[in-house]
Write an enzyme that holds these catalytic residues in place. Structure first.
Site, mmCIF file in Angstrom:
data_model
loop_
_atom_site.group_PDB
_atom_site.id
_atom_site.type_symbol
_atom_site.label_atom_id
_atom_site.label_comp_id
_atom_site.label_asym_id
_atom_site.label_seq_id
_atom_site.Cartn_x
_atom_site.Cartn_y
_atom_site.Cartn_z
ATOM 1 N N ARG B 24 0.824 -1.215 0.000
ATOM 2 C CA ARG B 24 0.000 0.000 0.000
ATOM 3 C C ARG B 24 0.857 1.264 0.000
ATOM 4 O O ARG B 24 0.604 2.167 -0.809
ATOM 5 C CB ARG B 24 -0.979 -0.009 1.183
ATOM 6 C CG ARG B 24 -2.186 -0.910 0.952
ATOM 7 C CD ARG B 24 -3.051 -1.007 2.190
ATOM 8 N NE ARG B 24 -2.318 -1.584 3.322
ATOM 9 C CZ ARG B 24 -2.811 -1.720 4.542
ATOM 10 N NH1 ARG B 24 -4.023 -1.294 4.814
ATOM 11 N NH2 ARG B 24 -2.088 -2.268 5.487
ATOM 12 N N ASN B 42 -6.314 -2.533 1.123
ATOM 13 C CA ASN B 42 -6.319 -3.985 1.245
ATOM 14 C C ASN B 42 -7.769 -4.424 1.197
ATOM 15 O O ASN B 42 -8.610 -3.889 1.925
ATOM 16 C CB ASN B 42 -5.710 -4.429 2.582
ATOM 17 C CG ASN B 42 -4.194 -4.383 2.567
ATOM 18 O OD1 ASN B 42 -3.572 -4.271 1.508
ATOM 19 N ND2 ASN B 42 -3.601 -4.479 3.744
#
Ligand SMILES: [Fe+3]
Ligand SMILES: [Mg+2]
Ligand SMILES: [Zn+2]
Ligand SMILES: [Zn+2]
Lengths: 330, 785
Positions: B24, B42
């Site tokens: 991320r 996510n």
């Protein structure tokens, strides 16, 4: 094939082939006999077929074994044996002298146990149709007042007691059959256990939950049957396990686990914890329970499984004998 | 200016190992850098990116998601589709959005990927030893590139709230780093510091733990543990995936005490050293070995020891190789730096039991083993023992697959049409769950006969199934009815059970990890496994594919006098071959017994006579066509080992005796045809060993020649089978292939014979690879219908 050693395969044969054919007789928990109420009295009936090779071995013979086996099956149901019936299946050509010897042994064993043989039968079959001599014994007994035992009655917290040393009978038979040379040091432990049971039960009627003689398949199979039937876990201590030194030595050389070896003269009892000390003391006061020990306890963890605390500090799963015990080591 | 036309919006699903690897933060920086609008999050086990911008910029973004991904990430697939509605507004910027959880099975058909633990990175190490840093000497320093993962994860998506770090509230400094896109701890889920994070504690057993009293905390705890180790003590250390026992590897008495307390008389102990240079001081470490040694997985690597470098002789007595590894957690780094000496670092357990993870359980089980406990308050969620690997013919091959490797998925070349569970074997136990083309093999636990291992197995299984989203409908198991895994499989409420022959599972594990689906020659050299004919196997050559096998060659059979007793005592195995080896005729037997007289005289007479009788009468003498048992017998005939205190000890001694190798001439051998199979009659080989002993030939020479013989037999068999069946690929597996001398001789010799040999690399050749092999076979069988 492979169903003879008294472990898991025997259990499966019984469950899958024999019991269904009998229309549900003996359904549920496997016991050594059945209770039959007759006119307000709880009679107990048990029957057993004996095939052993050799017929004569140190410590006993097939005749004594046939008497003790059935007496003990009745005793494990919490019953006092009343009478026995004995049937022979004899292979043509079997020596008459041997038949006399076996019969004398039946008589002696029955007399010593104080249980009369009241009827019987004899059949002769052709050569090869039997292996020398097979003996079937049926016994009836009267349930001891208040005794109520079953393999399904073990409860967490209960204590597991063992009446004496293990491993002698199976090792003796194997050694005698195959001339392995241990016959001089080890003898079968075959003996009747009903007097020991009477001593134990007196005053502890409700506290003895299970009794089992660890015959074929040994202590391991008997404990696994109890754990499965009662849906409990059982933990035993290797340090408490009474294995006589000559038996241990023979087992070591033969690669046998004493826990899987058959016995004919000891019993396992599962007893309420608060009476365990008293019952153990009672056992030790009886001639057939002099060497009784506290083997372990019933737990609610790992239902259906027996675990042994080893001398090394580990916890080993003790399972039923599967077939001829092929090594699991890779 | 027509902004509408120049702008596209799309949704990109990223599959693979993309959580717990700094993905991320990477996407965030990428999106910002490219100036696109959108977000990253996510989503269950995946990463989902939504982005809007000029078409060529979005194309660049998609391409860089693959090419520039963080080192630890493994992108298996990108799924891109255009967004119809909800496109990020122009000028919205790029953000990290909260994670999204899905149902138990996740996105299907793939399993979720849990990242394995990662060794401490260079940047964190620099902070650890920088007196000016706020995390100076802080034993729990980590970042998006390193630190605990699988051992602390409760569930996916990977967020702090679903790890055992949830119990620690971030301090303001940590929270700022966590939220700062420019910081290397941006979204580092286990972020911690001395102010807010886990803390070390030191306990001495026997003191009242019930009151929660600690003898020292933090830096003092560490110093106390170090003092204990310096003084020859044994410390139980709470590591990443479980407790470890640590002592000074140069202190003979300390190592001896550890062995006595652990009931582990001979099995080599792993040694942790501070650096590659320190490793190279103790052992010959070539570049191929340095690679796994310094990898993020940080396994124990088996390398050739240099004698006389100060290690206690009790560390690895009589073993050809030494297990070395490097520090992988900040705590290990601190210990190694402060103590500045090699340390024995071994699993915190009794032999064959699983490593302890729970604090109370560890205190109970290890109280008699350790002089002190160096623990901390970050719970270990999952048990991961240290992994072990070695290099075979230049390639790393894992021997024990756990921390750092598991539960990284391994592809299945034939995808599983239904979710399945493979319950594995009995020893060196692992299980595998599979769905589609993904198989997840759980970490090594140990011998299932230990109740603690059974409990670890079922707990790990339940946890991993939940985390990766596996709900097995099918269970694959060994054919051995006595394996506790087989018995466990029988209790599961599945709609199909698939029995897989042990050695088929071995060779299939090798084929599958190399992507081989077509027919191949499978060579399974193993201790024992139950064959489909009810006898024990272990020296088998198959013509196989993933679904089926046909046995085309095998080793000659010999009785195992006393079954498992003969495995524990290899000299009994030698007697088994002498008294009852397959194909022994009377004359040869007489010769063998004459030659074996010194051996027979050396053993207890009672044992010899009893074993002889047992073999004659077939009393408790199962027969096995096993390569492993032949190695045992050879080791015993050469007087190397009568007893094995750990699995394979005699074979290890035989390999050690043979030395590092080189070409040795073969001993006599022959192949005979029996029941349409080639059978290696080892009688002559064993007789030659006895003759060599009689003639005073050096044991090292005989051991080397024995290895050369087994290799030659195998190459001859494979060449014949290859010619006959038109096959070239040879898959080598089974525990005996852990013998590097043999494995390298086979890899070299088979290649020279024009064949293409493969050996396991990602799963062990030993029974630790069985469950993955079972999964590969079950998937292929289901596919075939
Ligand atoms: Fe194996
Ligand atoms: Mg009976
Ligand atoms: Zn880092
Ligand atoms: Zn902090």
């Amino acid at each position: 094939l492979g169903h003879g050693s008294g472990g898991q395969l025997s259990a499966e044969l019984l469950r899958d082939v024999v019991l269904p054919g009998l229309g549900g007789a003996g359904e549920g928990v496997p016991e050594d006999g059945a209770v039959v109420p007759v006119g307000g009295v709880d009679l107990v009936v048990s029957t057993d077929a004996f095939v052993v090779s050799p017929l004569f071995f140190p410590g006993g013979d097939i005749g004594a074994l046939a008497v003790h086996g059935t007496v003990n099956d009745l005793a494990m149901m919490g019953a006092a044996p009343v009478a026995l019936a004995v049937a022979y299946i004899i292979e043509e050509g079997f020596a008459v002298a041997d038949l006399r010897r076996v019969t004398a042994s039946v008589g002696t064993a029955a007399a010593a146990a104080g249980v009369p043989v009241v009827t019987g039968d004899t059949k002769v079959v052709g050569r090869g149709a039997a292996d020398g001599l097979f003996v079937t014994t049926t016994g009836i007994g009267r349930r001891l007042p208040g005794a109520r035992v079953s393999a399904a009655y073990a409860r967490p917290g209960d204590v597991v007691l063992l009446s004496g040393p293990i491993g002698a009978h199976g090792t003796t038979i194997l050694s005698a059959r195959e001339s392995l040379g241990f016959e001089a040091e080890i003898a079968s432990d075959t003996r009747p256990l009903h007097r020991l049971v009477a001593t134990m039960v007196a005053g502890a009627e409700r506290d003895i939950h299970v009794m089992r003689d660890p015959t074929r398949g040994g202590v391991a199979s008997a404990l696994n049957e109890i754990a499965a039937a009662s849906r409990v876990g059982i933990e035993i201590d290797e340090a408490a396990l009474p294995v006589p030194a000559p038996v241990a030595a023979a087992c070591e050389l033969l690669g046998l686990d004493p826990l899987h070896v058959a016995n004919e003269g000891c019993l396992l009892a599962v007893v309420a914890a608060d009476r365990a000390v008293a019952v153990l003391a009672a056992m030790r006061s009886a001639p057939d329970g002099r060497h009784a020990v506290r083997l372990g306890e019933v737990v609610d963890a790992h239902p259906g499984r027996v675990v042994m605390n080893t001398l090394m500090g580990g916890r080993r799963v003790v399972d039923m004998l599967v077939g001829e015990q092929l090594p699991r080591i890779c | 200016m027509n902004t509408i036309q120049a702008r596209v919006a799309c949704r990109i699903e990223i599959h693979g190992t993309v959580q717990g690897v700094g993905f991320r933060p990477f996407v965030y920086r990428l999106g910002r850098g490219l100036g696109v609008d959108g977000s990253v999050r996510n989503d269950d086990g995946l990463v989902v990116v939504e982005a809007a911008g000029p078409p060529e910029t979005i194309a660049t973004l998609a391409a860089r998601l693959r090419t520039d991904a963080p080192a630890r990430a493994r992108v298996s697939e990108l799924r891109i589709r255009e967004l119809d509605g909800g496109a990020p507004a122009p000028g919205a910027g790029f953000t990290v959005e909260p994670s999204v959880r899905r149902g138990p099975a996740g996105h299907g058909p793939e399993l979720r990927r849990t990242p394995p633990d990662l060794a401490t990175c260079e940047a964190c190490l620099a902070e650890l030893f920088d007196p000016g840093d706020r995390r100076y000497r802080y034993a729990f320093v980590n970042c998006t590139d390193c630190g605990p993962r699988a051992t602390i994860i409760d569930a996916l998506p990977y967020d702090r709230a679903r790890t055992t770090m949830d119990a620690f509230a971030m301090c303001a400094d940590c929270a700022a780093e966590y939220a700062d896109p420019a910081d290397r701890r941006f979204h580092a889920e286990p972020i911690a510091c001395p102010v807010c994070g886990p803390r070390l504690a030191w306990h001495i057993p026997g003191q009242d733990a019930a009151r929660g009293e600690e003898d020292a905390c933090g830096e003092d705890a560490l110093r106390a543990a170090e003092t204990c180790i310096r003084g020859g003590g044994i410390v139980a250390l709470k590591g990443l995936g479980g407790y470890q026992l640590v002592c000074d590897a140069t202190d003979e008495a300390a190592v001896g005490r550890l062995r006595a307390r652990k009931h582990r008389p001979a099995k080599p102990l792993a040694v942790m050293v501070g650096s590659l240079a320190a490793a190279r001081h103790l052992a010959r470490v070539d570049d191929a070995e340095a690679a796994p040694l310094t990898s993020v997985a940080r396994p124990v690597v088996l390398v050739e020891a240099r004698p006389g470098r100060g290690l206690a002789s009790a560390v690895a007595p009589g073993a050809p190789r030494l297990g070395l590894f490097l520090p992988y957690s900040p705590l290990h780094h601190l210990l190694l730096a402060d103590l500045d000496r090699p340390l024995v670092v071994t699993s915190g357990n009794l032999s064959a039991e699983p490593i302890a993870i729970d604090d109370a359980d560890a205190r109970r089980r290890l109280a008699g083993l350790a002089d002190g406990f160096l623990t901390h308050d970050r719970p270990i969620r999952s048990r991961y023992d240290d992994s072990v690997t070695h290099v075979v013919a230049g390639r790393a091959s894992v021997v024990r697959r756990a921390r750092g490797y598991a539960p990284e998925p391994i592809d299945l070349p034939v995808p599983a049409p239904e979710p399945l569970l493979a319950v594995g074997g009995q020893l060196k136990h692992t299980f595998t769950v599979a769905r589609g083309g993904t198989a997840v093999t759980g970490p090594h636990t140990g011998d299932l006969e230990q109740q603690a291992t059974m409990e670890a197995f079922t707990a790990n299984l339940a946890h991993l199934c939940r985390v990766v989203g596996a709900e097995p409908h099918v269970v694959a198991h060994d054919l051995h009815p006595g394996y506790l895994s087989t018995q466990y499989a029988a209790t599961l409420p599945v709609h199909r059970r698939i029995g897989v022959q042990h050695h088929h599972a071995h060779v299939a594990s090798c084929a599958a990890e190399h992507g081989v689906t077509g027919p191949f020659i499978g060579v399974a050299y193993d201790g024992l496994g139950l064959g489909d004919d009810g006898t024990l196997w272990g020296g088998e050559v198959f013509v196989a594919d993933l679904a089926t096998y046909r046995r085309v060659a095998r080793f000659g059979r010999a009785p195992l006098p006393g079954g498992a007793a003969a495995v524990r005592r290899p000299v009994r195995m030698a007697l088994g071959y002498l008294f009852g080896g397959e194909g022994l005729d009377e004359r040869t037997r007489a010769t063998a017994l004459r030659l074996a007289r010194p051996l027979l005289r050396r053993l207890p007479p009672r044992e010899v006579s009893t074993v002889r009788r047992m073999v004659e009468r077939g009393v408790n003498c199962p027969v096995a066509s096993s390569a492993g048992r032949l190695f045992d017998a050879a080791a015993a005939l050469l007087d190397l080992r009568d007893d094995a205190t750990y699995e394979g000890e005699a074979a290890v001694a035989l390999e050690a005796a043979a030395g590092p190798g080189g070409a040795a001439p073969e001993l006599p051998w022959r192949l005979v045809a029996r029941d349409g199979m080639l059978v290696y009659d080892a009688t002559r080989t064993l007789l030659a060993l006895l003759e060599g002993r009689r003639d005073g030939v050096d044991v090292a020479v005989l051991a080397a020649r024995f290895h050369a013989t087994v290799a030659a037999v195998t190459i001859a068999v494979c060449s014949r089978v290859a010619a006959r069946h038109g096959l070239r690929t040879v898959c080598l597996s089974g525990g005996v292939m852990q013998n590097r001398l043999l494995a390298e001789a086979l890899l070299g010799g088979l290649s020279a014979a024009g064949l293409e040999p493969l050996i396991n690399e990602r799963v062990p050749v030993n029974d630790g690879g069985i469950s993955y092999g079972q999964a590969a076979v079950a998937a292929a069988r289901l596919r075939r219908g």
